[in-house]
Scaffold this motif. Structure first.
Motif, PDB file in Angstrom:
ATOM      1  N   GLU A   1       1.230  -1.120  -0.305  1.00 23.39           N
ATOM      2  CA  GLU A   1       0.094  -0.023   0.039  1.00 23.39           C
ATOM      3  C   GLU A   1       0.705   1.474   0.267  1.00 23.39           C
ATOM      4  N   SER A   2       1.820   1.652   0.519  1.00 19.31           N
ATOM      5  CA  SER A   2       3.280   2.346   0.812  1.00 19.31           C
ATOM      6  C   SER A   2       3.612   2.522  -0.412  1.00 19.31           C
TER       7      SER A   2
ATOM      8  N   ASP B   1       2.239   1.114  -3.050  1.00 20.08           N
ATOM      9  CA  ASP B   1       1.365   1.870  -4.332  1.00 20.08           C
ATOM     10  C   ASP B   1       1.208   3.182  -3.855  1.00 20.08           C
TER      11      ASP B   1
END
Length: 172
Positions: free
Chosen positions: A165-166, A168
């Motif tokens: 997530e980080s 992306d």
């Protein structure tokens, strides 16, 4: 006998890291300024270029996993990080395994290190770990191009999704 051999190896590895660390200057009390100006060169374990990381000049997002060759938890996380790194192969991000070990000879013999295909594997990162406040292995750092850092400590497979997530979010 096997437990005794593993314990002996762990003690020797800790001693080697402590010996290597003792040659380096201790981090200053206010290491925020030291971290901002810090540049680290991690030699490649296998063929390839050394990885140079300048914390105050991050041109692309970087995930650095600080690990130790003697660490069983690191050996569990490395394949997961390597698999995750495969989906970012053609993206503008560096995903690096930085072993604190002071030599690469033993690292070359570890199966999960030999089998890694997608991450850059380097060694002699004890000074980086010291400056970044590593207190346990594995410790993963994500640093974006704004210099913001996220940190995960331990071998929790759920961290893979958080790291993804980080990454992306920084690539948008």
């Amino acid at each position: 006998m096997k437990k005794l051999l593993i314990l002996t190896f762990a003690v020797l590895a800790f001693a080697a890291c402590a010996k290597e660390s003792s040659k380096q200057q201790p981090a200053p009390a206010d290491n925020t300024a030291a971290q901002a100006a810090a540049a680290y060169t991690f030699p490649a374990v296998f063929e390839g270029e050394d990885f140079v990381f300048e914390k105050d000049n991050v041109s692309k997002p970087v995930l650095i996993a600080s690990m130790a060759g003697f660490c069983g938890y690191c050996k569990k996380m490395l394949p997961l990080i390597d698999e995750m790194a495969g989906k970012y192969k053609d993206k503008n991000v560096d995903i690096v395994i930085a072993f604190v070990d002071a030599a690469n000879d033993k690292l070359k013999e570890i199966d999960v290190v030999k089998n890694a295909k997608n991450v850059k594997i380097h060694y002699n990162a004890a000074h980086f770990g010291q400056d970044m406040g590593v207190t346990g292995f594995p410790t993963m750092f994500f640093i974006d191009t704004n210099g913001e850092t996220k940190k995960w400590i331990g071998a929790d497979p759920d961290y893979i999704a958080l790291m993804s997530e980080s990454i992306d979010g920084s690539l948008k």
